[in-house]
Scaffold this motif. Structure first.
Motif, PDB file in Angstrom:
ATOM      1  N   LEU A 147     -71.814  20.065 -13.748  1.00  0.00           N
ATOM      2  CA  LEU A 147     -72.481  18.941 -13.118  1.00  0.00           C
ATOM      3  C   LEU A 147     -73.563  18.368 -14.035  1.00  0.00           C
ATOM      4  N   GLU A 148     -73.189  18.228 -15.299  1.00  0.00           N
ATOM      5  CA  GLU A 148     -74.115  17.687 -16.297  1.00  0.00           C
ATOM      6  C   GLU A 148     -74.208  16.170 -16.116  1.00  0.00           C
ATOM      7  N   ARG A 149     -75.415  15.666 -16.161  1.00  0.00           N
ATOM      8  CA  ARG A 149     -75.680  14.265 -15.822  1.00  0.00           C
ATOM      9  C   ARG A 149     -76.029  13.455 -17.069  1.00  0.00           C
ATOM     10  N   PHE A 150     -75.382  12.301 -17.202  1.00  0.00           N
ATOM     11  CA  PHE A 150     -75.687  11.343 -18.261  1.00  0.00           C
ATOM     12  C   PHE A 150     -75.908   9.975 -17.627  1.00  0.00           C
ATOM     13  N   GLU A 151     -76.801   9.202 -18.198  1.00  0.00           N
ATOM     14  CA  GLU A 151     -76.998   7.817 -17.778  1.00  0.00           C
ATOM     15  C   GLU A 151     -76.416   6.908 -18.850  1.00  0.00           C
ATOM     16  N   VAL A 152     -75.443   6.089 -18.476  1.00  0.00           N
ATOM     17  CA  VAL A 152     -74.731   5.238 -19.435  1.00  0.00           C
ATOM     18  C   VAL A 152     -74.676   3.819 -18.887  1.00  0.00           C
ATOM     19  N   GLY A 153     -75.383   2.902 -19.506  1.00  0.00           N
ATOM     20  CA  GLY A 153     -75.335   1.494 -19.103  1.00  0.00           C
ATOM     21  C   GLY A 153     -75.677   1.268 -17.648  1.00  0.00           C
ATOM     22  N   GLY A 154     -76.677   1.981 -17.159  1.00  0.00           N
ATOM     23  CA  GLY A 154     -77.077   1.807 -15.773  1.00  0.00           C
ATOM     24  C   GLY A 154     -76.171   2.493 -14.768  1.00  0.00           C
ATOM     25  N   ARG A 155     -75.295   3.377 -15.268  1.00  0.00           N
ATOM     26  CA  ARG A 155     -74.390   4.134 -14.412  1.00  0.00           C
ATOM     27  C   ARG A 155     -74.613   5.625 -14.639  1.00  0.00           C
ATOM     28  N   THR A 156     -74.371   6.421 -13.621  1.00  0.00           N
ATOM     29  CA  THR A 156     -74.488   7.873 -13.738  1.00  0.00           C
ATOM     30  C   THR A 156     -73.112   8.469 -14.007  1.00  0.00           C
ATOM     31  N   VAL A 157     -73.015   9.278 -15.064  1.00  0.00           N
ATOM     32  CA  VAL A 157     -71.784  10.001 -15.378  1.00  0.00           C
ATOM     33  C   VAL A 157     -72.045  11.485 -15.153  1.00  0.00           C
ATOM     34  N   LEU A 158     -71.281  12.071 -14.248  1.00  0.00           N
ATOM     35  CA  LEU A 158     -71.352  13.502 -13.986  1.00  0.00           C
ATOM     36  C   LEU A 158     -70.136  14.185 -14.604  1.00  0.00           C
ATOM     37  N   ILE A 159     -70.367  15.175 -15.444  1.00  0.00           N
ATOM     38  CA  ILE A 159     -69.280  15.894 -16.103  1.00  0.00           C
ATOM     39  C   ILE A 159     -69.271  17.334 -15.601  1.00  0.00           C
ATOM     40  N   ASP A 160     -68.108  17.760 -15.118  1.00  0.00           N
ATOM     41  CA  ASP A 160     -67.991  19.124 -14.620  1.00  0.00           C
ATOM     42  C   ASP A 160     -66.640  19.703 -15.021  1.00  0.00           C
ATOM     43  N   GLY A 161     -66.650  20.959 -15.416  1.00  0.00           N
ATOM     44  CA  GLY A 161     -65.426  21.595 -15.904  1.00  0.00           C
ATOM     45  C   GLY A 161     -64.565  22.227 -14.835  1.00  0.00           C
ATOM     46  N   ALA A 162     -64.774  21.903 -13.562  1.00  0.00           N
ATOM     47  CA  ALA A 162     -63.960  22.486 -12.487  1.00  0.00           C
ATOM     48  C   ALA A 162     -62.475  22.271 -12.767  1.00  0.00           C
ATOM     49  N   HIS A 163     -61.677  23.345 -12.720  1.00  0.00           N
ATOM     50  CA  HIS A 163     -60.272  23.225 -13.131  1.00  0.00           C
ATOM     51  C   HIS A 163     -59.320  24.010 -12.240  1.00  0.00           C
ATOM     52  N   ASN A 164     -59.774  24.410 -11.060  1.00  0.00           N
ATOM     53  CA  ASN A 164     -58.882  25.058 -10.106  1.00  0.00           C
ATOM     54  C   ASN A 164     -59.373  24.725  -8.698  1.00  0.00           C
ATOM     55  N   PRO A 165     -58.574  24.993  -7.672  1.00  0.00           N
ATOM     56  CA  PRO A 165     -58.950  24.567  -6.315  1.00  0.00           C
ATOM     57  C   PRO A 165     -60.290  25.128  -5.840  1.00  0.00           C
ATOM     58  N   HIS A 166     -60.554  26.383  -6.131  1.00  0.00           N
ATOM     59  CA  HIS A 166     -61.822  26.992  -5.719  1.00  0.00           C
ATOM     60  C   HIS A 166     -62.997  26.233  -6.325  1.00  0.00           C
ATOM     61  N   ALA A 167     -62.873  25.854  -7.591  1.00  0.00           N
ATOM     62  CA  ALA A 167     -63.969  25.157  -8.268  1.00  0.00           C
ATOM     63  C   ALA A 167     -64.130  23.723  -7.774  1.00  0.00           C
ATOM     64  N   THR A 168     -63.021  23.017  -7.539  1.00  0.00           N
ATOM     65  CA  THR A 168     -63.163  21.630  -7.091  1.00  0.00           C
ATOM     66  C   THR A 168     -63.625  21.544  -5.644  1.00  0.00           C
TER      67      THR A 168
END
Length: 386
Positions: free
Chosen positions: A265-286
């Motif tokens: 759930l790493e947060r970046f601000e790009v052009g006035g938008r929030t980008v959340l990046i998360d490595g969830a890769h299986n049903p339990h994680a998502t």
């Protein structure tokens, strides 16, 4: 002067056709003079949360004044992220030298075993005292089972994943992970339900002291929430705190709770938008991710075909009305059928997919990027190229 590491050769050392389990890793370590005898390690096993727990343990040990090593996988942007000493990534020159040795002395070894061996050599040479050691897949059948001096085993949780390797039910998968237990070595877990029942059975058989939030609530208590976002991170933090306290490093708990970890759930601000990046890769994680992010304007999703794509994607569909699908690698689920089935857009190239997803995100809105650590690493590299 040593040239750049031959990563292509190293990445081609796939497990296919090679022995899975600790035997081959142990033989390789013995050939190198058993460097793992020079340090003790905390083994971190589980389906999800291993990376976050490792990051918190590493931060806590550093704050406690320990010379610490950390072994994690996979990497996000650079191979050397997998091996750290006192918070610093491995020097690529050492990777290059080891690959040159391996080409002549261990050409048949698997990628993970080679990386584990490189890590152990590095930790021994650099005088590391305690290593935070993340398992690859499983517990008893993982290469890290080969390590000799284990001071604690920390199991985060157990859910269905890697079913073709570990088993098709939670109890079967739990049994493999729980058999990381060692006689007399503390086994700590925040697992619940059927998984915990199996853990109790296995640790009793092995003779490993079992520590849980129910049996030792003070060990797992948190003085404040962790810096890492999401309710699931509180369980990871409790496990890290309990492990540090059990091993006598309780003065590092506060630093552990302040730890961060990329692509969680790493947060970046790009052009006035929030980008959340998360490595969830299986049903339990998502499922955990969707509970932490109840709404995103746009979803950028890509995963590997060996995963349960439908079950992984389903929790995310309810939180995002606009979807862009991509392929995070050669073995990815094709994005076009996903776009047709789930009313979205498809771009096989993750960079093009990210550009469209960002363009579709309204000013002030949120773009969620998830489904694969490989996708997370690619997009993170676009936003944080260092």
């Amino acid at each position: 002067m040593m040239g750049a590491p031959d990563y292509d050769w190293l990445y081609s050392r796939t497990r296919s056709g090679r022995e899975r389990g600790p035997g081959a890793a142990r033989a390789l370590l013995d050939r190198l003079g058993s460097p793992d005898a020079a340090f003790t390690c905390i083994r971190v096993v589980g389906t999800n949360g291993k990376g976050s727990t490792c990051a918190m343990l590493e931060a806590g040990l550093l704050a406690a004044g320990v010379r610490v090593g950390c072994f994690t996988s996979p990497h996000l942007q650079h191979y050397e992220e997998r091996v750290r000493v006192n918070g610093r990534d491995l020097d690529p020159a050492r990777t290059a030298a080891f690959i040159d040795w391996a080409k002549g002395h261990a050409p048949g070894a698997a990628f993970f075993d080679l990386t584990l061996a490189l890590a152990c050599l590095t930790f021994a040479a650099d005088g590391v005292e305690v290593v935070v050691m993340e398992a690859g897949v499983g517990g008893a059948t993982d290469a890290t089972q080969a390590l000799t001096h284990v001071s604690a085993v920390s199991l985060t949780n157990v859910a269905l994943d890697h079913v073709t390797v570990l088993g098709e039910t939670v109890p079967a998968i739990t049994r493999d992970k729980a058999r990381a237990a060692r006689p007399g070595v503390p086994f700590l877990t925040t697992a619940t339900g059927k998984a915990l029942e199996v853990v109790r059975e296995v640790t009793a058989e092995v003779g490993a002291p079992l520590l849980t939030p129910d049996t030792h609530p003070a060990l797992f208590a948190l003085p404040h929430p962790p810096a890492l976002t999401g309710a699931h991170q509180e369980a990871n933090a409790a496990l890290a705190a309990a492990t540090l306290r059990t091993l006598g490093y309780g003065d590092g708990v506060d630093a552990a709770l302040k730890a961060t970890h990329p692509a969680r759930l790493e947060r970046f601000e790009v052009g006035g938008r929030t980008v959340l990046i998360d490595g969830a890769h299986n049903p339990h994680a998502t499922r955990a991710l969707s509970a932490s992010v109840p709404h995103a304007d746009v979803l950028l999703f890509g995963n590997l075909a060996r995963k349960d794509t439908e079950a992984t994607l389903t929790p995310l569909l309810e939180i995002s009305p606009v979807r862009v699908f991509t392929a995070p690698g050669d073995h990815a689920t094709p994005p076009e059928p996903l776009a047709q089935r789930y009313s979205g857009f498809a771009h096989p190239d993750p960079r093009e997919a990210f550009a469209q997803a960002l363009a579709l995100t309204p000013p002030g809105g949120t773009l969620l990027v998830t489904g694969s650590l490989y996708l997370a690493g690619t997009v993170r590299g676009l936003l944080n190229p260092a």
